[in-house]
Design an enzyme around this catalytic site. Structure first.
Site, PDB file in Angstrom:
ATOM      1  CG  HIS A 184      -0.409   0.434   2.533  1.00 23.25           C
ATOM      2  ND1 HIS A 184      -0.146  -0.634   3.339  1.00 23.25           N
ATOM      3  CD2 HIS A 184      -0.075   1.406   3.205  1.00 23.25           C
ATOM      4  CE1 HIS A 184       0.449  -0.118   4.445  1.00 23.25           C
ATOM      5  NE2 HIS A 184       0.545   1.197   4.482  1.00 23.25           N
ATOM      6  NE  ARG A 286      -8.852  -0.818  -9.890  1.00 24.99           N
ATOM      7  CZ  ARG A 286      -8.123   0.222 -10.115  1.00 24.99           C
ATOM      8  NH1 ARG A 286      -8.382   1.470 -10.038  1.00 24.99           N
ATOM      9  NH2 ARG A 286      -6.844   0.097 -10.369  1.00 24.99           N
ATOM     10  NE  ARG A 322     -12.431  -5.322 -12.616  1.00 30.97           N
ATOM     11  CZ  ARG A 322     -11.366  -4.920 -11.611  1.00 30.97           C
ATOM     12  NH1 ARG A 322      -9.988  -5.534 -11.819  1.00 30.97           N
ATOM     13  NH2 ARG A 322     -11.513  -4.425 -10.503  1.00 30.97           N
ATOM     14  CD  GLU A 417      -7.995 -10.540 -13.394  1.00 36.82           C
ATOM     15  OE1 GLU A 417      -8.001  -9.693 -12.351  1.00 36.82           O
ATOM     16  OE2 GLU A 417      -8.979 -10.802 -13.885  1.00 36.82           O
ATOM     17  CG  ASN A 440      -1.703  -5.568  -9.269  1.00 35.62           C
ATOM     18  OD1 ASN A 440      -0.787  -5.260  -9.993  1.00 35.62           O
ATOM     19  ND2 ASN A 440      -2.603  -4.577  -8.796  1.00 35.62           N
ATOM     20  CG  ASP A 441      -5.532 -11.034  -9.125  1.00 38.18           C
ATOM     21  OD1 ASP A 441      -5.271 -11.352  -8.007  1.00 38.18           O
ATOM     22  OD2 ASP A 441      -6.783 -10.306  -9.366  1.00 38.18           O
ATOM     23  NE  ARG A 451      -3.816  -7.924  -5.720  1.00 36.53           N
ATOM     24  CZ  ARG A 451      -4.584  -7.327  -6.579  1.00 36.53           C
ATOM     25  NH1 ARG A 451      -5.642  -7.819  -7.208  1.00 36.53           N
ATOM     26  NH2 ARG A 451      -4.728  -5.904  -6.422  1.00 36.53           N
ATOM     27  CB  CYS A 488      -5.341  -2.641 -16.809  1.00 39.00           C
ATOM     28  SG  CYS A 488      -5.904  -4.350 -16.350  1.00 39.00           S
TER      29      CYS A 488
END
Length: 561
Positions: A184, A286, A322, A417, A440-441, A451, A488
């Site tokens: 973060h 999102r 998405r 992903e 990320n995924d 993650r 993305c």
């Protein structure tokens, strides 16, 4: 002069004297209270409530991703299960300070044992507990130091409440000894355009007042630099500032190859800033914000209004939406609130939507109606693309694209992903109009590293050659089928990794709007042949760190490494 290495966030460089985060408050002793149980309970209730309201206020002031994190912390502070833990200790006659410390520590261990999203939230408990105990003691909570002059902040890691409201007139740069590129701290540093190097373990021994250069582009912290080093760093910072104020241009490589740079957005309200920072459209919108704060699904009318607001901000531009990505760290009571032992591998994304298809159909209806409404507007329509999250099979691809097309949505695609969809990309892209890689995924599932779990954060690095190989598979499938392949995930915001991604076959890059300038500048220094050569150097490495180093070496050399 000493050099400490970590993971740089962005391309920035800064210099200044160190100021370290204050040490945590000492743990309170296990002692009997001199007050009654009722009096101690009232003290604790007041302190917890005050801390929760302060976190919410900080979140509202900070906005963006910080607001979501801080609102989650406020909810943790007032969690009924945690309150019961505190009350049991107060009933035994303990002081409020000890009751909070012991209950939070016990609750923290329970969350760590659960793992996943809840395991990651355990780290936030430490910060909340410190703030409540400080309130009970009548002292300031540990936080950002104030030495009276601009400084480079060095910390083990930063609590969300501290990162959210950093005074950027005083904090020249961040250096943390823990954390990775998707922590973060890294995400918020990127969002706020703060020069940062995370995971620089050697920084734990640095003392206040020592001068450092923080070079995010190289991922290096130089301790006690020479005067010449300081001058060179200052010149680089000035040049970067001048480049940032130059007229905006579309994303492209040095040889003119177009690489559209798009924005990741979580709400329509972020559109104006994205446009101002040079976004050429939206690569990931999102839609979860419409669903997460409600006990029931939003109506078609509520969704349509939000989508019209978004599309109206980008006339003539591509906007990739998405559909709802719920499950795992985003459970919804009206979609899937059943307990799962490992929700990251459970009913999430498109799987959850298929189990509650009426929600998916309502969302597709709202998107189609919003698209039709903006086509009739004076400004003209956006180019609406719609994609499904967490697609893992060819059959899922066929299901979603057929359903979306039934509602009149012309451009339909899937997110890549999970490794299965990357390995089947050649077949998936025979059906889907495009693919968008969520790094990320993809990194999480490739390295089997949650993650959201701090204990395996070191594995959460999209530079890993295994992840890069999967991205190459998707890029090759896109070229073979004549279909676009976007990125993305957070990886697109890394200026050097962005070059590698283009070399692997990515045709567009989407990121937090504040990262656009650095990525645009990085792309302009390399040709497509360069990008492919740099990508090959990274692919030849054995691990993430060596892949990054190999790419850095190749990017500074005119010949193959």
């Amino acid at each position: 002069m000493t050099e400490l290495r970590g993971v740089g966030i962005g391309l920035g460089v800064a210099q200044g004297p160190i100021a370290r985060m204050a040490e945590p408050l000492p743990a309170p002793k296990d002692a009997k209270s001199e007050l009654s149980v009722e009096e101690e309970t009232a003290r604790v209730r007041e302190a917890v409530g005050a801390v929760a309201r302060e976190l919410e206020a900080r979140g509202a002031q900070a906005g963006g991703a910080a607001r979501d994190v801080l609102e989650a912390q406020a909810m943790i502070a007032e969690d009924p299960t945690l309150e019961a833990e505190v009350d049991s200790r107060l009933a035994a006659g303990k002081t409020g300070e000890f009751a909070v410390h012991d209950a939070f520590a016990s609750f923290r261990e329970q969350l760590i044992a659960l793992g996943g999203y809840l395991g990651e939230r355990a780290a936030d408990l430490d910060d909340v507990a410190q703030r409540v105990i400080a309130r009970l003691r009548g002292v300031a909570a540990p936080g950002i130091p104030d030495p009276g002059h601009p400084f480079v902040l060095v910390a083990k890691d930063l609590a969300p409440a501290d990162t959210a409201l950093l005074d950027l007139d005083k904090v020249l740069a961040l250096v943390t000894t823990e954390g990775g590129p998707t922590s973060h701290t890294a995400i918020l540093a990127r969002e706020k355009s703060i020069v940062a190097v995370v995971g620089a373990s050697g920084a734990k021994d640095l003392a206040d007042g020592r001068t450092v250069i923080v070079d995010a582009a190289a991922g290096v912290v130089t301790v006690d630099p020479s005067d010449d080093d300081l001058v060179r760093a200052r010149n680089r910072a000035d040049a970067r500032k001048a480049a940032a104020s130059a007229p905006l241009t579309d994303g492209a490589l040095a040889d003119g190859t177009k690489v559209p740079l798009l924005a990741n957005l979580g709400k329509p309200g972020g559109a104006a800033e994205a446009v101002a920072l040079g976004a050429e459209g939206v690569g990931l919108f999102r839609t979860e914000f419409l669903f997460l704060s409600s006990s029931s699904a939003p109506t078609v009318e509520e969704q349509r209004a939000a989508y019209i607001e978004l599309l109206s901000a980008f006339p003539g531009k591509k906007v990739v939406v998405r559909v709802l990505d719920a499950g795992a760290d985003k459970p919804l009571p009206f979609l899937n609130d059943a307990h799962e032992e490992n929700p990251a591998l459970g009913l999430r994304g498109l799987r959850a939507l298929r189990a509650s298809e009426d929600i998916l159909r309502e969302q597709l209806t709202a998107l189609a109606e919003a698209d039709a409404a903006t086509r009739a507007s004076e400004a003209g329509p956006a180019d609406l693309w719609v994609m499904a999250p967490m697609v893992s099979t060819v059959e899922e691809t066929r299901y979603f694209t057929a359903l979306a097309q039934d509602y009149g949505l012309k451009t339909t695609g899937v997110m890549v992903e999970v490794p299965s969809s990357a390995l089947l990309a050649d077949r998936i892209l025979q059906i889907a109009d495009f693919a968008s890689i969520g790094t990320n995924d993809l990194t999480q599932y490739t390295l089997a590293a949650d993650r959201l779990l701090g204990s395996v954060a070191s594995f959460q690095d999209p530079w890993h050659p295994a992840v890069l190989r999967l991205i190459r598979e998707v890029g090759a499938a896109g070229r073979a089928n004549g279909k676009p392949v976007g990125i993305c995930g957070e990886a697109a915001a890394d200026p050097l990794l962005a070059v590698v991604l283009v070399g692997l076959g990515a045709t567009t890059l989407s990121m937090a709007p504040t990262a656009l300038a650095d990525v645009r500048a990085s792309l302009l220094t390399h040709t497509l042949d360069d990008a492919r050569r740099i990508a090959e150097a990274a692919l030849a490495a054995d691990d993430a760190a060596s892949a990054r180093e190999a790419a850095q070496a190749a990017s500074s050399s005119p010949v193959a490494a």
